[in-house]
Structures are given as C-alpha cells and as structure tokens.
Design a protein around this motif. Structure first.
Motif, PDB file in Angstrom:
ATOM      1  N   PRO A  50       0.838  -1.222   0.000  1.00 36.12           N
ATOM      2  CA  PRO A  50       0.000   0.000   0.000  1.00 36.12           C
ATOM      3  C   PRO A  50       0.860   1.253   0.000  1.00 36.12           C
ATOM      4  CG  PRO A  50      -0.011  -1.057   2.159  1.00 36.12           C
ATOM      5  CD  PRO A  50       0.684  -2.008   1.229  1.00 36.12           C
ATOM      6  N   GLY A  51       0.478   2.185  -0.860  1.00 38.99           N
ATOM      7  CA  GLY A  51       1.221   3.436  -0.936  1.00 38.99           C
ATOM      8  C   GLY A  51       2.485   3.344  -1.747  1.00 38.99           C
ATOM      9  N   GLY A  52       2.789   2.180  -2.297  1.00 32.69           N
ATOM     10  CA  GLY A  52       4.003   2.016  -3.090  1.00 32.69           C
ATOM     11  C   GLY A  52       3.923   2.761  -4.412  1.00 32.69           C
ATOM     12  N   SER A  53       5.085   3.002  -4.992  1.00 27.47           N
ATOM     13  CA  SER A  53       5.168   3.723  -6.260  1.00 27.47           C
ATOM     14  C   SER A  53       5.542   2.737  -7.362  1.00 27.47           C
ATOM     15  CB  SER A  53       6.211   4.837  -6.170  1.00 27.47           C
ATOM     16  OG  SER A  53       6.323   5.521  -7.393  1.00 27.47           O
ATOM     17  N   TRP A  54       4.748   2.720  -8.437  1.00 23.70           N
ATOM     18  CA  TRP A  54       5.022   1.781  -9.519  1.00 23.70           C
ATOM     19  C   TRP A  54       4.501   2.336 -10.837  1.00 23.70           C
ATOM     20  CZ3 TRP A  54       0.454  -0.059 -11.691  1.00 23.70           C
ATOM     21  CH2 TRP A  54      -0.688   0.063 -10.896  1.00 23.70           C
ATOM     22  N   ILE A  55       5.043   1.772 -11.911  1.00 23.62           N
ATOM     23  CA  ILE A  55       4.677   2.199 -13.267  1.00 23.62           C
ATOM     24  C   ILE A  55       4.198   0.972 -14.039  1.00 23.62           C
ATOM     25  CG2 ILE A  55       5.519   3.204 -15.425  1.00 23.62           C
ATOM     26  CD1 ILE A  55       7.726   4.553 -13.776  1.00 23.62           C
ATOM     27  N   SER A  56       3.005   1.056 -14.597  1.00 22.60           N
ATOM     28  CA  SER A  56       2.487  -0.056 -15.395  1.00 22.60           C
ATOM     29  C   SER A  56       3.216  -0.123 -16.738  1.00 22.60           C
ATOM     30  CB  SER A  56       0.982   0.112 -15.636  1.00 22.60           C
ATOM     31  OG  SER A  56       0.520  -0.873 -16.545  1.00 22.60           O
ATOM     32  N   LEU A  57       3.660  -1.309 -17.104  1.00 21.05           N
ATOM     33  CA  LEU A  57       4.304  -1.529 -18.403  1.00 21.05           C
ATOM     34  C   LEU A  57       3.424  -2.364 -19.321  1.00 21.05           C
ATOM     35  CD1 LEU A  57       7.965  -2.273 -17.228  1.00 21.05           C
ATOM     36  CD2 LEU A  57       7.005  -0.115 -18.036  1.00 21.05           C
ATOM     37  N   ASN A  58       2.156  -2.457 -18.989  1.00 23.02           N
ATOM     38  CA  ASN A  58       1.236  -3.230 -19.816  1.00 23.02           C
ATOM     39  C   ASN A  58       0.758  -2.366 -20.994  1.00 23.02           C
ATOM     40  OD1 ASN A  58       1.008  -5.601 -17.874  1.00 23.02           O
ATOM     41  ND2 ASN A  58       0.395  -3.889 -16.571  1.00 23.02           N
ATOM     42  N   GLY A  59       0.082  -2.981 -21.914  1.00 23.20           N
ATOM     43  CA  GLY A  59      -0.364  -2.246 -23.095  1.00 23.20           C
ATOM     44  C   GLY A  59       0.520  -2.515 -24.292  1.00 23.20           C
ATOM     45  N   GLU A  60       0.577  -1.575 -25.226  1.00 24.71           N
ATOM     46  CA  GLU A  60       1.218  -1.790 -26.523  1.00 24.71           C
ATOM     47  C   GLU A  60       2.742  -1.818 -26.426  1.00 24.71           C
ATOM     48  OE1 GLU A  60      -0.409  -2.524 -29.199  1.00 24.71           O
ATOM     49  OE2 GLU A  60      -2.407  -2.203 -28.349  1.00 24.71           O
ATOM     50  N   TRP A  61       3.338  -2.829 -27.014  1.00 24.69           N
ATOM     51  CA  TRP A  61       4.788  -2.953 -27.194  1.00 24.69           C
ATOM     52  C   TRP A  61       5.069  -3.171 -28.677  1.00 24.69           C
ATOM     53  CZ3 TRP A  61       8.921  -4.326 -23.425  1.00 24.69           C
ATOM     54  CH2 TRP A  61       8.551  -4.084 -22.102  1.00 24.69           C
ATOM     55  N   ASP A  62       6.229  -2.710 -29.128  1.00 22.39           N
ATOM     56  CA  ASP A  62       6.627  -2.963 -30.510  1.00 22.39           C
ATOM     57  C   ASP A  62       7.112  -4.404 -30.652  1.00 22.39           C
ATOM     58  OD1 ASP A  62       6.074  -0.393 -31.297  1.00 22.39           O
ATOM     59  OD2 ASP A  62       8.119   0.331 -30.936  1.00 22.39           O
ATOM     60  N   LEU A  63       6.675  -5.043 -31.725  1.00 28.84           N
ATOM     61  CA  LEU A  63       7.143  -6.384 -32.058  1.00 28.84           C
ATOM     62  C   LEU A  63       8.250  -6.257 -33.095  1.00 28.84           C
ATOM     63  CD1 LEU A  63       6.810  -9.492 -31.899  1.00 28.84           C
ATOM     64  CD2 LEU A  63       5.124  -9.306 -33.738  1.00 28.84           C
TER      65      LEU A  63
END
Length: 843
Positions: A50-63
C-alpha cells in the motif's frame, strides 16, 4: 482384447514424412484489455504494497523482427503466442527525477527462455518455467528521461530424450510469453527487501517468529522507525516497534506471535494472517510491505491426510487453467469465478494440473476456502539437458516452498504423470530429483501405474483410473494392489476405450459422471480417503488426441463439467446419447456402420476390377500365374529384357497397394480410440502440427486410403531403387524398369490377400486373438522378401545365398542405423517400457 497395432508403424512413419508440408505457420497471439489488467494489478498491489510507487508496463509494445530490428507491429502485454519460436519486444519507458530510487521489474508469471535488456544492459537471462519475476535493475542501466526496455522470449526446443518426457495422455497445451501483468516498482533508497517468517513444526499449538531484511543499514538516523503488525484486514493480532541494535544492522527479528493469538485457517473459516512491516521516517511512510502467512498444519500420518490435526478426505476436482480462448493468460476475474463455482458445486479441494499459477491464484483459494494440490513440473519436455530439467525443478520447488509458508490452501505438491515403477531408470531419476526437494508439505505422485513401491518416495498416490466400464472392480483392484497405502483415484487422463470398433465417440464425460457419482455415494468397496475424478473445464491439449479425431478440433478435450467458455454442461451419468448430444460428440446410431461400408465397397470394387482384368486379359493371367508358380523363370525373362507391359505392372502395383492400404488402415482405424495406439503414434509424430495431420488422416477414410496407398507405392519404388543402386556395384547393368518389374511381381502372391481388405475391419471386432492374422501377414511378407531376393540374384547373376546374405546385411544395417538413431534420440526404450507396463496394467 489384444492390441497389435505395430503393423502400421512403417507406413505411419513414411506418411509422417509426406505430411510435413501440412504444418501451420500462422502466428497466434492472445492478450487482454489494458484497462482490465490495470484494475486487477492495482487491487493486488494495494494489498501487498500500500502506498508504493510503480509504473504499469502493460499495453502496446513494438514487435521486432529480422536482423535489422524492424518493427513488424504491436502486441499488447501481457500476452501469449503460438506457432512461432521467438518473440522480440521493445518499449520506450520515461523515468523522471530518479533521485534515490531503486527499480525492480516485475512480471506476475512468465514462461519460456526470457532475456531482458535495459538500455543495452542485460539484466536477466534464464529459462523461466511458469515463474513470477522480480528483476532488480542496476543504477547504471537506468537513464533520466527516455529508456528502452527490450524483452526476448524464446520457446525452448523439444527434447524427447529426457524421457519419456513427452506424455500424450491429456497433457495440457503450454502457453509461452508474459502470462500476467508487467510493472516497474520504484523503491526508495532505503526499503524493506524481504520478509522471512519462521513457523514452528507442523503440530498445534504453533509459534510464529522469523526475520525481515532492509536493503541497507539505517545508520544513526533517529527519524527512522520500524513497526511490525500481524493483522487480518482491520483486525490486529499483535504489533511491535522494532528497536535497532547497532547502526549497521540490516536484519531484524520479527516479534514472536504466540499460539493463542494465531487465527488458524480452516476451509470453512478461511481467516487470513498478514505480516505488515512498515518503515517510517519523521512520521511519514517510506515503505510498507505485507506478506500472507499460512497458519494451518498439514501432514500425512498413518496413511491419513490431516489438516490441523484432523483427518480429511478431500472431495476434489482437477483444474486445468486456460481462459476462454484456450490460452494460459491469467485472468483474475475468470479464475475467481471458476473457484467460486467449484466451491458452490460442493468440492473441497482442487488439483492444479501441470502448470504452477501466479501467487494470486493461491490467495484466491485461501479466501474462498479450497484446499489446493499443485503438480510439480517433473515430466516436461521444454529443457535442453537433464541438468536444465533438474535446475528448473529445483527452482519450482523453491517457489512452492515459499508459497507453502504464505498460502494456507496449498496442502501438497506432486510429481505429475511420471511413468511407472517398471523402469529402474525412471524410478531412480525421480527418486534422485525428489530427494533434493525440501518442501514442508506432503508429496504425492500422479501416476498411471500405481505401486506400493512409490510409498518410499512420496506420501501418497493420485491414481488415474484408466478403466471406467466397471468402476467398482477397478477400484477394488487398485485398493488391493496398493495394500492399504494412501491413494486417491483421479479421472483426469482419458480412459482406455473399451469399444474400439464402436461408431460413436466415447462418452468420457458420462463415464466420469458415473464414476464420480459412485464415489460420492461411497458405493465403491474399501475405505475412500479422497478423490479427484471430474475435470472442471474443457481444455486444449499439447498434442491432438487420436480419439477426438471425429470432432472439428482434436486438440480440444471436451471432458469438463463446463466448456471452455464456462457454460455448464448437462451430463447424465446414465445417458450416453444425451452426453453425445450435449457435449458436441459425434454419434452414428441406427443407420449401420459407415466405416465398415466404405471398406466393403472399396474392397469389392478392387476385387471386381481385378477379377475382370484377370478373366479378360489372357496375357495378364498368364504372367500372374507364371510369376507365382515359376518365379525363377519369370525373373530370368526379365534379365533377358523380356519385360512385362507397364500397364500390367502398374495395375498389379495398384491392386496390391490399395488392398494393403485397406488392411493397414483398417487396423489403424479400428484402434483410433485406443490409448496404446495414440501413444505409439505420438512417438513418430511429436509436434502438434504433425499429430493433428495424422489424426485427421486416420479418421478421414477416403483420404487415408489414398495416402496409405501412395505410401505403399513409395515403398515399392524405394525397393526398386535399391535394386538399381546394387547393380551399379556389379558387372550386370539393370534398367530401372527391370528393377521395378522384379520388385512388384515379386509381390504377386499378395493377390491371394485381396479379400482381406474387405473383411479385416469386421474381423478385428470379433477376433479374440490376432495371432492368426499376424502369422498370415508375416508369412506373405516373408514369401515376398524371399522372392524379391531371388529376383535380385537373377538380375545380378549371383548365387542366391550370397545375394540373400548381402542384401539382408545391407537392409539390416540401414534399418538398424535408423533405429539406433531414433532410439538414442528419442529414448525409445523408456517409452517401450512404459507401453509394456501400460499394456500389462490394462489387461
């Protein structure tokens, strides 16, 4: 009924070469909506950090494809893929104001050889078998502003020599890729690195202690404050402020929680215990980390499974996780729905087949109140060497050991589908591997071949019931053979079909429903100590199953209480027609057997065509009689360039080949639902594409007769080519037409077997022993071989004895070389051992 399908093997092997063109090259990618992934990830991290800092890396990636690294398109992470061996991903990540941050790259679950590069610095490279990843990123690899993150995923090559590693009996299809959410965690310069609770022995009352570790010392800074709390939501069972003993200390003892304060977990009362470690500075939180803690005890004593000191006989279900599209891409919402449905149906335990799942799965089992048994990856094929296999097993065991201390629901781990006790090599390998595993949980072995000898290796056995037609006698036989040792029957692997010549696809769901009903009502002899008979949902197979060839997709195993879309299946345990209709199985009833009709029709047409030609064309009749009655004189004429007309030769070739195709395909088609025949074909068709092709071919009678005929024609052509090559090393010069005529007319006695193509399929169903059929076929093949040798020696002008010895040695050398290569490459001896013991067991 005896099984004699080995006559098909040479033709099947040749057909496998012909069928290589059929492999599908289409790339299939499965993914999930980014919004759904983000919602589930937020819920998960709010509990644990709880309260942690994070960045989502989900979603579009280049193939990325090709050596030039060009962008071929985009894929949405998390994702899984099929029909391609390598995937290269690339994503731009912006990081501002790094300060004292530390970064950890997380993936909830990954499968394959994973390589991760951050700004040209490799930060991870290893085989990853269904494992969560937490990869620290070195400071030197991180830039302020733009960063380039690259992930390569490679499907490990198949290696059947680690064997028998390839098990064709309902092995679920593996998914490769990033199966769960991907995120980048930002940690402060000082943070909590890990929590390691220590629980006393597996008896009550228990005591909880242990330690936690910081990434670096706190020094002499008085503003730092460490607090440990034991809690279940808002309910607090204990809390303490942790004092620092010296300025360089990084490891601290957890406060002891006495037995009277520990909420013991029961499935009926699934109370959770969390350990919360909090690091504050000047009253503001720097880092908060929470870990679940298992508070149940589990053990096997006196051949009884005991939970918290009480005997339990779990009424369980087999669970193969695949989402609605057939991928193992983890959908938390779907899994929760599955587990709640399983619990509502009255099942108390769930056995996870083959693939370990993300930690969130076991958390859900904890919350819902389901006992969980988890298969270990002992019997997988995705390893390059035995060392890699052992290392992957140890890594999986270490993860499950960590899970055992966190998740109450996890009560046993097992070696999944390991072959039988009959092989000393396999038994020794399993014993050696399991001896290295230290998990504070009972262990089991899931086996097709039960034995009391397994008791010295594991605590209990989960035994696949392969005969469902008489469940009571089969269960009694199992109980008697195991002499009172703890075992639980299971119905995950498909049963041996006891109606091979039936025109209806086997109603396995009905069999399982009937067996499950008898178990639930305790109508089977002996004391039942638990069972795992039903399968929750349909699932895709690693290799298509021969017995599913009548269905549109032989890789989709329709055995679940619900289908792959999670729609409930109406199964009557005593109505085969209803099961066939409701489950999508094929049923030919009331209209005769079209399979027999086709053989009779084609066989009579061949007989009639041959009889008409024999009566109408006098020269053909004379040549046929002469070739059978006076083979030496016939071959002398060939040597003197008195050739038989091509039309006659190829007509004879056509008649013999088509009849041989009908005999061989009758055998293959009759055993198309046989567990043993399925296993044997798997030894020669070890990729999903090849196996799908042969399954489709054997069930498609018209196309199969054509392909089998072409295969036999090809064998005759190869034998003629062999004769032609022999002539190159002698003084005699032989035309290919002579070699062809000698080879085909040497097989002239096979015309006596032309009626066999009509009656073979019908006869197989009524014959109690196939020895007469085997002896007759062997006799005609030996007769043909001796006549062929005679033709070769006449054409080469050599002595019969010398020609026989030379040709036999050459052929044995060629076949022996190919056989040695196949045996050494695919460990055929171990497969043969399993087949022999399965055959004995099924008698």
């Amino acid at each position: 009924m005896r099984y004699t399908g080995s006559l098909c093997i040479p033709v099947l092997l040749l057909i496998s070469w012909i069928g290589l063109w059929a492999q599908d090259s289409e790339i299939i990618v499965y993914s999930m909506p980014e919004k759904l992934v983000l919602e589930q990830l937020q819920t998960r991290l709010a509990e644990s950090n709880p309260g942690g800092s994070w960045i989502s890396l989900n979603g579009e990636w280049d193939l990325i494809t090709g050596e030039a690294g060009s962008v071929a398109g985009q894929v949405r992470v998390p994702f899984t893929f099929q029909n391609i061996n390598e995937v290269h991903l690339n994503k731009r990540v912006v990081l501002d104001g790094l300060g004292g941050d530390n970064f950890i790259l997380h993936c909830g679950l990954a499968n394959g050889f994973i390589r991760v590069v951050m700004n040209t610095v490799e930060i991870y490279s290893a085989d990853t078998y269904y494992a969560p990843l937490a990869i620290p990123i070195p400071r030197r690899a991180v830039n302020v502003g733009d960063n380039v993150l690259e992930i390569d995923i490679i499907v490990p090559a198949r290696h059947a020599r680690l064997a028998p590693a390839l098990h064709p009996l309902n092995q679920p299809r593996s998914s490769f890729g990033l199966l769960d959410a991907l995120w980048l965690e930002k940690k402060a310069d000082t943070h909590i690195q890990r929590i390691e609770p220590l629980v006393t022995a597996d008896v009550l009352p228990r005591q909880i202690a242990g330690s936690f570790t910081l990434n670096r010392p706190l020094g002499n800074e008085p503003a730092f404050r460490l607090t440990v709390t034991y809690r279940d939501g808002d309910e607090i069972f204990g809390t303490a402020v942790i004092a620092q003993e010296d300025s360089q200390q990084t490891t601290f003892d957890l406060p002891v929680l006495e037995a009277s304060d520990i909420p013991v977990w029961y499935p009926q009362q699934p109370k959770q215990l969390w350990i919360e470690v909090r690091l504050d500075s000047a009253g503001a939180p720097i880092d908060i980390r929470r870990e679940r803690l298992a508070t149940r005890t589990i053990a096997v004593r006196n051949d009884e499974l005991q939970l918290n000191g009480q005997v339990v006989h779990p009424k369980g279900i087999n669970y193969v996780y695949q989402n609605r599209e057939g991928s193992e891409l983890f959908d938390e919402k779907l899994v929760r729905s599955d587990l709640e449905d399983i619990h509502a149906r009255g099942y108390e335990a769930i056995r996870v087949i083959q693939s370990p799942l993300p930690p969130r799965f076991y958390e859900l089992c904890d919350e819902i109140g389901l006992l969980c048994l988890q298969d270990l990856p002992v019997n997988q094929h995705s390893f390059n060497t035995a060392t890699d296999k052992a290392a992957a097993l140890m890594r999986s065991a270490e993860r499950l050991q960590a899970y055992a201390s966190r998740y109450n629901s996890l009560i046993a781990v097992g070696a999944s589908f390991y072959p039988g006790i009959g092989s000393a090599h396999q038994r020794g390998e399993l014993q050696e591997q399991l001896a290295k595993i230290e998990i504070d949980l009972p262990s089991y072995i899931s086996t097709l071949l039960p034995s009391k000898a397994w008791q010295s290796i594991t605590d209990f056995q989960i035994v696949e019931v392969l005969k469902h037609e008489n469940a009571a006698s089969e269960y009694k036989r199992l109980a008697d053979s195991l002499g009172g040792t703890l075992f639980m029957p299971s119905g995950f692997s498909r049963a041996e079909n006891y109606a091979n010549d039936s025109s209806a696809t086997s109603g396995l769901p009905a069999d399982l429903a009937s067996l499950s009903r008898q178990l639930l009502l305790n109508r089977l002899p002996g004391e039942l100590k638990g069972h795992f008979v039903p399968v929750y949902s349909d699932f895709y197979l690693e290799l298509p199953a021969m017995h599913l060839g009548a269905l549109p997709d032989p890789s989709l195993n329709k055995v679940g209480l619900v289908d792959l879309k999670r729609k409930p299946r109406k199964i009557s345990a005593f109505s085969a027609n209803h099961v066939a209709e409701s489950s999508g199985l094929v049923d030919f009833t009331g209209g005769g057997n079209p399979n027999t009709f086709r053989y009779i029709l084609v066989g009579f047409l061949t007989l009639c065509l041959f009889a008409i030609s024999y009566q109408r064309y006098r020269i053909f009749r004379i040549n046929l009689k002469y070739s059978i009655q006076k083979p030496h004189g016939f071959f002398v004429n060939l040597a003197e360039r008195i050739l038989i007309p091509y039309k006659q030769t190829f007509f004879l070739l056509f008649a013999i080949s088509l009849n041989g195709a009908m005999v061989l395909h009758s055998i293959a088609f009759f055993y198309r639902r046989s567990l043993m025949f399925d296993y044997i074909t798997t030894l020669f068709f070890q990729s999903p594409e090849q196996k799908a092709w042969i399954v489709d071919l054997i069930w498609d009678q018209p196309r199969a007769l054509l392909m089998f005929t072409l295969a036999i024609v090809g064998i005759f052509l190869l034998m003629a080519l062999f004769v032609k090559l022999l002539s190159l090393f002698g003084s005699a010069r032989i035309r290919f037409a002579q070699a062809m005529a000698a080879t085909i007319w040497a097989a002239a006695p096979f015309v006596f077997l032309l009626p066999a193509g009509v009656v073979t399929y019908i006869s197989l169903g009524s014959m109690k022993s196939y020895w007469i059929l085997i002896i007759v076929l062997l006799y005609f093949h030996a007769w043909f071989y001796l006549r062929w040798i005679n033709g070769i020696r006449v054409l080469l002008d050599r002595l019969y004895s010398r020609t026989f010895i030379l040709v036999s040695i050459l052929l044995l050398t060629i076949l022996g070389g190919l056989g040695y290569w196949y045996v050494s490459t695919y460990n055929l001896q171990e497969h043969a051992t399993l087949i022999r013991h399965l055959y004995d067991y099924l008698q």
